[in-house]
Design a protein around this motif. Structure first.
Motif, PDB file in Angstrom:
ATOM      1  N   ASP A  84      26.953  27.164  -0.662  1.00 15.66           N
ATOM      2  CA  ASP A  84      26.164  27.418  -0.825  1.00 15.66           C
ATOM      3  C   ASP A  84      24.636  27.205  -1.079  1.00 15.66           C
TER       4      ASP A  84
ATOM      5  N   GLN B   6      12.313  39.266   5.732  1.00 15.73           N
ATOM      6  CA  GLN B   6      12.541  40.164   4.654  1.00 15.73           C
ATOM      7  C   GLN B   6      12.070  41.441   4.958  1.00 15.73           C
TER       8      GLN B   6
ATOM      9  N   LYS C 256      21.378  27.453  -3.280  1.00 19.39           N
ATOM     10  CA  LYS C 256      20.431  28.839  -3.476  1.00 19.39           C
ATOM     11  C   LYS C 256      19.474  28.633  -4.402  1.00 19.39           C
TER      12      LYS C 256
ATOM     13  N   GLN D 108      16.312  32.967  -2.492  1.00 21.63           N
ATOM     14  CA  GLN D 108      16.475  32.341  -1.722  1.00 21.63           C
ATOM     15  C   GLN D 108      17.482  30.612  -0.856  1.00 21.63           C
TER      16      GLN D 108
ATOM     17  N   SER E 117      22.279  35.470   3.269  1.00 15.99           N
ATOM     18  CA  SER E 117      21.591  36.345   1.974  1.00 15.99           C
ATOM     19  C   SER E 117      21.324  36.840   1.330  1.00 15.99           C
TER      20      SER E 117
ATOM     21  N   PHE F 296      17.532  38.588  -2.014  1.00 16.98           N
ATOM     22  CA  PHE F 296      16.862  39.800  -1.818  1.00 16.98           C
ATOM     23  C   PHE F 296      15.694  39.214  -2.558  1.00 16.98           C
TER      24      PHE F 296
ATOM     25  N   TYR G 187      16.270  43.341   0.532  1.00 18.38           N
ATOM     26  CA  TYR G 187      17.118  41.754   1.255  1.00 18.38           C
ATOM     27  C   TYR G 187      16.325  41.191   1.806  1.00 18.38           C
ATOM     28  N   ASN G 188      16.726  39.829   1.550  1.00 19.24           N
ATOM     29  CA  ASN G 188      16.034  38.397   2.428  1.00 19.24           C
ATOM     30  C   ASN G 188      17.342  37.672   3.620  1.00 19.24           C
ATOM     31  N   LEU G 189      16.521  37.086   4.604  1.00 20.40           N
ATOM     32  CA  LEU G 189      17.433  36.632   5.001  1.00 20.40           C
ATOM     33  C   LEU G 189      17.585  34.858   5.396  1.00 20.40           C
ATOM     34  N   SER G 190      17.458  34.195   4.585  1.00 21.59           N
ATOM     35  CA  SER G 190      16.771  32.560   5.043  1.00 21.59           C
ATOM     36  C   SER G 190      17.864  31.743   5.347  1.00 21.59           C
ATOM     37  N   ASN G 191      16.636  30.465   5.300  1.00 20.10           N
ATOM     38  CA  ASN G 191      17.504  29.298   5.467  1.00 20.10           C
ATOM     39  C   ASN G 191      16.181  28.213   5.175  1.00 20.10           C
TER      40      ASN G 191
ATOM     41  N   SER H  23      20.349  29.098   1.673  1.00 18.79           N
ATOM     42  CA  SER H  23      20.730  28.432   3.709  1.00 18.79           C
ATOM     43  C   SER H  23      22.423  28.168   3.460  1.00 18.79           C
TER      44      SER H  23
END
Length: 194
Positions: A94, A187, A96, A78, A51, A53, A35-39, A80
């Motif tokens: 979003d 991640q 992406k 990735q 969110s 991957f 899992y990715n949490l990106s900004n 935001s």
């Protein structure tokens, strides 16, 4: 594109040099995903974490009993979330941006099964969209960063990891008036080492 190929060749040469100093039996490889949490951090107002991957493979090349070099190749989704308000209407879009990331990590086994990792990362932009609009031309094609994290091996083969990737490159292609944008990604992953 030639610069991208040369960067990957240079990374592989470093790995091959490290491999030459260890026996084939010590060399390990595997795959991981999570899992990715990106900004897109920096000077962008109203952006929030998105969110995503990541998935890919890695090699672990021991240098000593406690140290190893771990090159990886990961596909990473990735970007935001953003919200713009015009009048009383909120527009949510979003951003992406998918990358192929190549971190080369120094890995230290601090305790039995627990390792800490850090090193440089180069990312190659694959695609970028804002909503359904292609915005790849608004991004630089190469991103440099620093990855810091840890892994825990539950068995000889199965592990979990957590990592934070700090973007060092301003990925906005046409920056003006001091406007900057950086990839920042947290991640978590599980993986299998052969």
């Amino acid at each position: 594109m030639k610069k991208h190929i040369l960067s990957v060749v240079a990374a592989l040469a470093v790995c091959a040099g490290a491999q030459a100093q260890t026996s084939v039996d010590d060399f390990k490889f595997g795959f991981k995903g999570g899992y990715n949490l990106s900004n897109l951090g920096g000077d962008i107002p109203g952006h929030k974490a998105l969110s995503g991957f990541h998935v890919g493979g890695f090699a672990e090349i021991p240098v000593s009993a406690k140290f190893a070099v771990q090159p990886e190749v990961l596909y990473s989704a990735q970007g935001s979330k953003s919200k713009t308000t015009i009048g009383n209407v909120d527009f949510k879009t979003d951003v992406k941006a998918d990358f192929i990331n190549v971190p080369i990590l120094a890995k230290y086994y601090a305790l039995e099964g627990l390792s800490v990792e850090a090193g440089p990362q180069i990312g190659f932009l694959v695609k970028a969209k804002q909503g359904s609009v292609d915005v790849k031309d608004a991004f630089k094609s190469v991103d440099f960063g620093l990855a810091v994290g840890a892994s825990y091996y539950f068995t000889e083969n199965i592990f979990a990891s957590a990592r934070y990737n700090f973007g060092l490159t301003d990925v906005a292609k046409h920056s003006s008036d001091g406007f900057k944008m950086h990839n920042n990604v947290f991640q978590v992953a599980v993986g299998y080492r052969f």
